[in-house]
Design an enzyme around this catalytic site. Structure first.
Site, PDB file in Angstrom:
ATOM      1  N   LYS A 494       0.844  -1.205   0.000  1.00 48.04           N
ATOM      2  CA  LYS A 494       0.000   0.000   0.000  1.00 48.04           C
ATOM      3  C   LYS A 494       0.877   1.253   0.000  1.00 48.04           C
ATOM      4  O   LYS A 494       2.071   1.173   0.308  1.00 48.04           O
ATOM      5  CB  LYS A 494      -0.897  -0.034   1.236  1.00 48.04           C
ATOM      6  CG  LYS A 494      -0.113  -0.090   2.527  1.00 48.04           C
ATOM      7  CD  LYS A 494      -0.986  -0.409   3.720  1.00 48.04           C
ATOM      8  CE  LYS A 494      -0.155  -0.387   4.985  1.00 48.04           C
ATOM      9  NZ  LYS A 494      -0.869  -0.929   6.133  1.00 48.04           N
ATOM     10  N   ARG A 592     -10.281   0.774  14.900  1.00 44.26           N
ATOM     11  CA  ARG A 592     -10.203   1.391  13.575  1.00 44.26           C
ATOM     12  C   ARG A 592     -11.229   0.623  12.755  1.00 44.26           C
ATOM     13  O   ARG A 592     -12.232   0.193  13.299  1.00 44.26           O
ATOM     14  CB  ARG A 592      -8.770   1.229  13.036  1.00 44.26           C
ATOM     15  CG  ARG A 592      -8.369   2.230  12.019  1.00 44.26           C
ATOM     16  CD  ARG A 592      -6.878   2.125  11.670  1.00 44.26           C
ATOM     17  NE  ARG A 592      -6.532   0.863  11.005  1.00 44.26           N
ATOM     18  CZ  ARG A 592      -5.334   0.604  10.491  1.00 44.26           C
ATOM     19  NH1 ARG A 592      -4.362   1.491  10.565  1.00 44.26           N
ATOM     20  NH2 ARG A 592      -5.089  -0.541   9.904  1.00 44.26           N
ATOM     21  N   TYR A 718      16.164  32.044   3.772  1.00 45.49           N
ATOM     22  CA  TYR A 718      15.011  32.849   4.199  1.00 45.49           C
ATOM     23  C   TYR A 718      15.125  33.323   5.651  1.00 45.49           C
ATOM     24  O   TYR A 718      15.603  32.579   6.509  1.00 45.49           O
ATOM     25  CB  TYR A 718      13.734  32.016   4.091  1.00 45.49           C
ATOM     26  CG  TYR A 718      13.184  31.933   2.682  1.00 45.49           C
ATOM     27  CD1 TYR A 718      12.852  33.081   1.964  1.00 45.49           C
ATOM     28  CD2 TYR A 718      12.975  30.700   2.079  1.00 45.49           C
ATOM     29  CE1 TYR A 718      12.335  32.989   0.674  1.00 45.49           C
ATOM     30  CE2 TYR A 718      12.454  30.599   0.806  1.00 45.49           C
ATOM     31  CZ  TYR A 718      12.137  31.756   0.103  1.00 45.49           C
ATOM     32  OH  TYR A 718      11.636  31.653  -1.154  1.00 45.49           O
ATOM     33  N   MET A 767      11.298  25.528  -0.390  1.00 47.44           N
ATOM     34  CA  MET A 767      10.350  24.617  -1.028  1.00 47.44           C
ATOM     35  C   MET A 767      11.088  23.591  -1.907  1.00 47.44           C
ATOM     36  O   MET A 767      10.784  22.407  -1.872  1.00 47.44           O
ATOM     37  CB  MET A 767       9.351  25.412  -1.867  1.00 47.44           C
ATOM     38  CG  MET A 767       8.257  24.563  -2.464  1.00 47.44           C
ATOM     39  SD  MET A 767       7.165  25.506  -3.528  1.00 47.44           S
ATOM     40  CE  MET A 767       6.345  26.573  -2.362  1.00 47.44           C
TER      41      MET A 767
HETATM   42  C1  LIG Z   1      -0.097  -1.676   6.966  1.00 45.72           C
HETATM   43  C2  LIG Z   1      -0.677  -2.853   7.565  1.00 45.72           C
HETATM   44  C3  LIG Z   1       0.137  -3.944   7.947  1.00 45.72           C
HETATM   45  C4  LIG Z   1       1.624  -3.933   7.887  1.00 45.72           C
HETATM   46  O1  LIG Z   1       2.161  -3.336   9.019  1.00 45.72           O
HETATM   47  P1  LIG Z   1       3.740  -3.253   9.270  1.00 45.72           P
HETATM   48  O2  LIG Z   1       3.878  -2.737  10.642  1.00 45.72           O
HETATM   49  O3  LIG Z   1       4.253  -2.312   8.248  1.00 45.72           O
HETATM   50  O4  LIG Z   1       4.253  -4.612   9.086  1.00 45.72           O
HETATM   51  C5  LIG Z   1      -0.502  -5.089   8.386  1.00 45.72           C
HETATM   52  N1  LIG Z   1      -1.829  -5.153   8.494  1.00 45.72           N
HETATM   53  C6  LIG Z   1      -2.640  -4.123   8.166  1.00 45.72           C
HETATM   54  C7  LIG Z   1      -4.103  -4.264   8.322  1.00 45.72           C
HETATM   55  C8  LIG Z   1      -2.101  -2.933   7.708  1.00 45.72           C
HETATM   56  O5  LIG Z   1      -2.897  -1.917   7.387  1.00 45.72           O
END
Ligand SMILES: *Cc1c(COP(=O)(O)O)cnc(C)c1O
Length: 823
Positions: A494, A592, A718, A767
């Site tokens: 992801k 969550r 800056y 930037m």
């Molecule tokens: C991102 C995610 C993981 C992976 O977590 P890591 O700590 O990066 O290994 C596992 N399960 C779910 C549901 C996630 O969203």
């Protein structure tokens, strides 16, 4: 390799020749094992090497389509009547037997190198030192494994006068096989370090295992300065026929005494041996280069050569860029820089990478090639052979540079341009000549082809995120060792694979036989499918608007509510699909996404039981604090709740499903709760909670665009925040907060790495750029600057910014080009 018939190969490997009988006498002149690096050559023999994670038998139909006719296999179900097959028990062993047999055909000396560090560089340096006077065969790149070694040895032929091969092991019992294949006459032990220590009882045992390579050697070269090594080797020498050739940099009693004197940019070395003194120098000042040079020198003596005749070559030694470098070029070109020496073996490897890249991106294949030096071959023959290789790999155009290749231009059958030297190429160079092509740039050192690459290189933005794909494979391997063989691994890709790019990482994982991939939203999954990713993909955050597209692309939703379940079932019935896999997410305490109470969970299960559109592929939950020992009690509570929920589902559902709860830190810390699958994220990208030996995968790199001197009382940047106390040298670097570097790192809080030294960021970060105080460092415009990577760990940067590595990795903006390294 020198040709053997298939019948002979079958005999040597104790295999049974099957399949199409007309092919039994097919000559074999090339052995291949990587299905991605194959191109039609009707004398190739493919070994289907199946590891626990990659079953090469699956590639046979595809390879037959590409024109490969002969295969060594261990799975009888892969046989057919069109190809020729040698059926063996174990394909890796068969490859090793073939190599050992083949090795025995040659009587010229062979040097075998092992040790923890420096194997490849000593091998390459020996090649550089010896090749002006001798015709050598050596391991390509760092081919030193159970598979790399046989493939290297199979490159030997009658034209060579000397072989130099490296051998690496990672556990007990491996060296004995490599010894049979390399059968070295001269052994070279580089040194001992920590690598793979977990697989050995002690350092001494690891040394002893490595020494197995030298069991039948005549001479063994080693350094006498480390007590453990010295004692183990002396013990070994007492029990075996080899005679030791020891050397020392620390005045220990040894056959060769080296004395060194470090200068500004080089080291002068005096070698005292057998009453003689030789003086030579190397263009390095670091201790490991010194050690590698001494090994190389000692090896000359072991080969009974007069070192004096090679002293000039030591001066020219170069550090190795151990890889091909792939970069974005102008006009949609892709550049592949090959920094290996230009011999034909290395050239063939580079061509295979070119082919692979060109196919992936639908580009023409262009090769820029210099004269090939020191091949020891007649010019006309050599370039005829080069042409055959270029034809074999389907090269569209050749740009040949150098007097020899120019004079042999008639040997080439593809479109060509020829120039007597690099300067004349540069004079006529015009950007429009290169478009939509993959360009392999390969030149002998003195041609300085880096100047050609810099002409062709995209310069819009000098800042890149460099991703090391080999390191991802390494890290995956580390976790594979932690999980049970039957436990599946879902790799989290992801957020552009935690910032490291999407398609390339997914493609690599697919090749490594990953069981599942997970993306955040449907668009990420669709992109992967469109790029040829066919392994199962879960979408963690499925949106109703995208359901139809998800179903069309076989993207499996994470179902976190009853509503979502009903909506998705509706979408699958419209699409007319049955048994579409879905994943049920339970909330066990994270609060969550996920279904939290048992009543709702059972309603979902009841729904699934009576609905043939969907199939419950897995049930999972996520730990809120798997990385934090203080939260262990809570984590165990979550895992217990998860098991209770799963039990209830199992009682209701008539079929089995997978269960999973562990993320990276969970895998490291709660190994008894792996269930059927684990979800690997940050660990793949090089961050371990518990200090596993992972490799860094991404480096944020830029270059110096300008350097200026700033006087006391002036300021930098800056709001005049960068104060100058004494006359300073300031470098300007094209990396700013719009690229994802946190502005809080300004004013000395953050640093960068320039020419082996850390330097502070001065003033506010802008930037698109920032300024470094490089007063203490010798640096020039164009020098490379690292913001994180091997020298500045991401975890350290995360601590400075009071955040977590995840945020640093995913925060690098998409305008920063990702470039990929792969050996
Ligand atoms: C991102 C995610 C993981 C992976 O977590 P890591 O700590 O990066 O290994 C596992 N399960 C779910 C549901 C996630 O969203």
């Amino acid at each position: 390799m020198q040709a053997l018939s298939l019948t002979q190969v079958a005999e040597i490997t104790n295999g049974k020749l099957m399949g199409n009988p007309e092919l039994a006498h097919l000559p074999v002149s090339e052995v291949i094992s990587d299905s991605r690096k194959v191109f039609k050559n009707n004398q190739s023999l493919f070994f289907a090497l199946s590891g626990p994670f990659n079953n090469a038998h699956l590639y046979i139909p595809e390879l037959q389509e590409k024109g490969i006719q002969a295969f060594v296999v261990s799975d009888p179900s892969s046989l057919n009547n069109t190809g020729a097959f040698i059926l063996v028990e174990d394909t890796r062993e068969a490859l090793q037997k073939l190599a050992a047999y083949y090795r025995a055909q040659f009587s010229y000396p062979v040097v075998g190198i092992t040790g923890s560090n420096g194997k490849t560089i000593v091998k390459e340096w020996l090649h550089d030192i010896l090749s002006p006077k001798h015709h050598l065969v050596r391991s390509p790149k760092s081919y030193n494994s159970q598979i790399g070694v046989p493939l290297s040895v199979l490159l030997m032929d009658e034209s060579h006068q000397l072989g130099v091969f490296e051998a690496g092991i990672s556990k007990k019992g491996e060296m004995h096989r490599l010894e049979k294949i390399i059968a070295p006459n001269i052994g070279l032990f580089t040194n001992i370090g920590d690598a793979h220590q977990e697989n050995f009882d002690s350092t001494r045992q690891k040394i002893r295992e490595k020494l197995e390579l030298f069991k039948n050697c005549d001479t063994l070269v080693y350094r006498n300065d480390v007590a453990e090594v010295k004692e183990e080797i002396e013990d070994f020498l007492a029990k075996n026929k080899a005679i030791g050739l020891s050397w020392s940099l620390e005045n220990a009693a040894a056959d060769i005494q080296f004395l060194e004197k470090k200068l500004q940019n080089s080291t002068k070395i005096e070698a005292k041996h057998g009453g003689k003194n030789d003086f030579f120098s190397i263009p390095f000042t670091d201790d490991s280069a010194l050690e590698n040079a001494c090994h190389s020198f000692a090896c000359l003596i072991a080969l009974k050569l007069d070192p004096e005749a090679y002293i000039e070559e030591f001066k020219k030694l170069q550090a190795l860029a151990m890889r091909l470098e792939i970069k974005q070029g102008i006009n949609n070109c892709l550049l592949i820089n090959d920094y290996y020496n230009s011999d034909l073996n290395a050239f063939s490897i580079a061509l295979s990478v070119l082919k692979q890249q060109a196919n992936q991106h639908h580009l023409e294949q262009v090769v820029v090639l210099s004269d090939i030096q020191q091949s020891g071959q007649e010019k006309a023959d050599l370039y005829r052979e080069v042409n055959a290789l270029l034809e074999q790999w389907g090269i569209h155009k050749l740009i040949g540079i150098g007097p020899d290749i120019l004079s042999c231009r008639n040997a080439f059958s593809m479109k060509g341009e020829f120039y007597p030297d690099r300067e004349s190429f540069q004079k006529q160079f015009n950007r429009t000549q290169f478009a939509a092509a993959a360009v392999l740039i390969k030149g002998a050192r003195n041609f300085e082809f880096e100047k050609i690459s810099s002409l062709l290189q995209e310069k819009a933005h000098q800042t890149v995120l460099e991703i090391n794909l080999n390191a991802i494979v390494h890290n995956l391997g580390v976790y594979r060792q932690l999980v049970k063989p039957e436990t599946k691994i879902m790799a989290m890709v992801k957020a552009f694979s935690y910032g490291s790019g999407d398609v390339e990482v997914a493609r690599l994982l697919q090749y490594q036989n990953i069981d599942y991939l997970a993306v955040a939203v449907a668009d990420e999954g669709i992109l992967l499918r469109e790029s040829g990713i066919h392994v199962p993909i879960v979408v963690m955050n499925p949106e109703k608007e995208a359901f139809q597209l998800m179903i069309d692309h076989n993207l499996e939703p994470n179902i976190y509510s009853l509503q979502l379940l009903e909506d998705f079932a509706w979408a699958t019935s419209i699409a007319g699909r049955k048994n579409f896999p879905v994943h049920l997410k339970l909330d066990t305490g994270m609060n969550r996404l996920g279904i939290k109470n048992l009543g709702e969970i059972l309603s979902a299960v009841n729904f699934l039981k009576t609905n043939d559109r969907l199939r419950l592929q897995s049930v999972f939950s996520h730990l809120a604090g798997s990385d934090d020992p203080q939260l262990d009690a809570f984590s165990f509570e979550q895992m217990e709740r998860f098991e209770t929920f799963c039990d209830s589902i199992e009682r209701e559902l008539p079929y089995a499903f997978d269960k999973h709860i562990l993320n990276t830190a969970g895998i490291e810390r709660f190994s008894s709760k792996q269930f059927d699958m684990v979800r690997l994220g940050i660990g793949l990208y090089g961050i371990s909670q518990t200090g596993l030996p992972l490799e860094n995968i991404s480096s944020l790199l830029s270059t110096i665009s300008q350097i200026k001197t700033v006087e006391t009382n002036e300021t930098v940047g800056y709001n005049r925040r960068g104060e100058i106390r004494s006359k300073s040298k300031i470098a300007i670097v094209p990396l700013g907060y719009a690229d994802g570097i946190d502005r809080k790192l300004g004013n000395g809080k953050g640093s960068a790495f320039v020419n082996e030294q850390r330097v502070p960021i001065i003033g506010n970060i802008c930037m698109d750029m920032l300024m470094l105080d490089i007063t203490e460092v010798a640096a020039e415009i164009g020098d490379r600057v690292e913001f994180f990577g091997p020298n500045l760990p991401i975890s350290e940067l995360a601590r400075t910014l009071d955040t977590i590595p995840y945020e640093i990795l995913t925060g690098i903006s998409q305008r920063v080009k990702r470039i990929y390294l792969q050996e």
